[in-house]
Design a protein around this motif. Structure first.
Motif, PDB file in Angstrom:
ATOM      1  N   UNK A 200      -2.460   8.148   9.802  1.00 12.41           N
ATOM      2  CA  UNK A 200      -2.698   9.472   9.231  1.00 12.41           C
ATOM      3  C   UNK A 200      -3.361   9.421   7.858  1.00 12.41           C
ATOM      4  N   UNK A 201      -3.389   8.252   7.225  1.00 11.76           N
ATOM      5  CA  UNK A 201      -3.981   8.140   5.889  1.00 11.76           C
ATOM      6  C   UNK A 201      -5.355   7.492   5.952  1.00 11.76           C
ATOM      7  N   UNK A 202      -6.222   7.894   5.012  1.00 13.25           N
ATOM      8  CA  UNK A 202      -7.536   7.253   4.919  1.00 13.25           C
ATOM      9  C   UNK A 202      -7.687   6.453   3.626  1.00 13.25           C
ATOM     10  N   UNK A 203      -6.659   6.497   2.740  1.00 15.15           N
ATOM     11  CA  UNK A 203      -6.677   5.745   1.483  1.00 15.15           C
ATOM     12  C   UNK A 203      -5.242   5.552   1.011  1.00 15.15           C
ATOM     13  N   UNK A 204      -5.046   4.588   0.108  1.00 18.21           N
ATOM     14  CA  UNK A 204      -3.716   4.336  -0.432  1.00 18.21           C
ATOM     15  C   UNK A 204      -3.797   3.623  -1.765  1.00 18.21           C
ATOM     16  N   UNK A 205      -2.721   3.702  -2.517  1.00 17.63           N
ATOM     17  CA  UNK A 205      -2.621   3.003  -3.800  1.00 17.63           C
ATOM     18  C   UNK A 205      -2.125   1.578  -3.538  1.00 17.63           C
ATOM     19  N   UNK A 206      -2.879   0.602  -3.998  1.00 15.89           N
ATOM     20  CA  UNK A 206      -2.527  -0.803  -3.806  1.00 15.89           C
ATOM     21  C   UNK A 206      -1.779  -1.313  -5.033  1.00 15.89           C
ATOM     22  N   UNK A 207      -0.681  -2.047  -4.789  1.00 13.87           N
ATOM     23  CA  UNK A 207       0.104  -2.654  -5.861  1.00 13.87           C
ATOM     24  C   UNK A 207       0.433  -4.086  -5.444  1.00 13.87           C
TER      25      UNK A 207
ATOM     26  N   UNK B 139       0.877  -1.168   0.000  1.00 11.24           N
ATOM     27  CA  UNK B 139       0.000   0.000   0.000  1.00 11.24           C
ATOM     28  C   UNK B 139       0.910   1.213   0.000  1.00 11.24           C
ATOM     29  N   UNK B 140       0.751   2.057  -1.009  1.00  7.86           N
ATOM     30  CA  UNK B 140       1.644   3.198  -1.185  1.00  7.86           C
ATOM     31  C   UNK B 140       1.040   4.479  -0.621  1.00  7.86           C
ATOM     32  N   UNK B 141       1.893   5.264   0.007  1.00 10.94           N
ATOM     33  CA  UNK B 141       1.524   6.586   0.499  1.00 10.94           C
ATOM     34  C   UNK B 141       2.015   7.608  -0.517  1.00 10.94           C
ATOM     35  N   UNK B 142       1.111   8.112  -1.331  1.00 14.20           N
ATOM     36  CA  UNK B 142       1.486   9.106  -2.338  1.00 14.20           C
ATOM     37  C   UNK B 142       0.889  10.473  -2.017  1.00 14.20           C
ATOM     38  N   UNK B 143       0.419  10.641  -0.798  1.00 13.26           N
ATOM     39  CA  UNK B 143      -0.186  11.903  -0.380  1.00 13.26           C
ATOM     40  C   UNK B 143       0.871  13.003  -0.348  1.00 13.26           C
ATOM     41  N   UNK B 144       0.612  14.077  -1.094  1.00 10.37           N
ATOM     42  CA  UNK B 144       1.520  15.220  -1.105  1.00 10.37           C
ATOM     43  C   UNK B 144       2.810  14.988  -1.869  1.00 10.37           C
TER      44      UNK B 144
END
Length: 112
Positions: free
Chosen positions: A55-62, A10-15
């Motif tokens: 801190x995240x409510x969504x993420x990119x799944x790979x 799960x990737x954190x791409x926020x900001x």
């Protein structure tokens, strides 16, 4: 002996200015640097989490399917734990891929 594994990241791409494709390509090269043989990479878009635990409510799944030695999983976990763009990671051992020849042999046996 190399086993077949599946890694769900799960990737954190926020900001981030980087696109998801760039991050996935970088992670794929990290797998290959460590000696894993990538079989398939599946990008599953951004999805909201069922519950918010950080801190995240969504993420990119790979999803990565690869062949590697069992000791490599420990290295990958430690390496990606330090990566700020990898929010969560999960590894699972898969069954070896079955040959298509076995299915063909069954069809021939049934036909005769």
């Amino acid at each position: 002996m190399k086993n077949r594994y599946e890694a769900l990241l799960v990737l954190n791409t926020q900001g981030k200015d980087d696109t998801v494709k760039d991050v996935v390509d970088r992670l794929e090269s990290e797998f290959q640097k460590e000696g894993a043989e990538i079989e398939q990479v599946q990008k599953m878009d951004k999805r909201p989490f069922a519950y918010v635990a950080g801190e995240l409510d969504a993420g990119h799944y790979v999803n990565f399917i690869f062949h590697a030695d069992p000791q490599l999983i420990v290295k990958l976990r430690a390496k990606f734990k330090l990566d700020p763009e990898v929010y969560r990671q999960h590894y699972q051992k898969l069954r070896p891929k079955q040959e298509k020849k076995e299915r063909s042999a069954k069809k021939l046996a049934e036909a005769t």
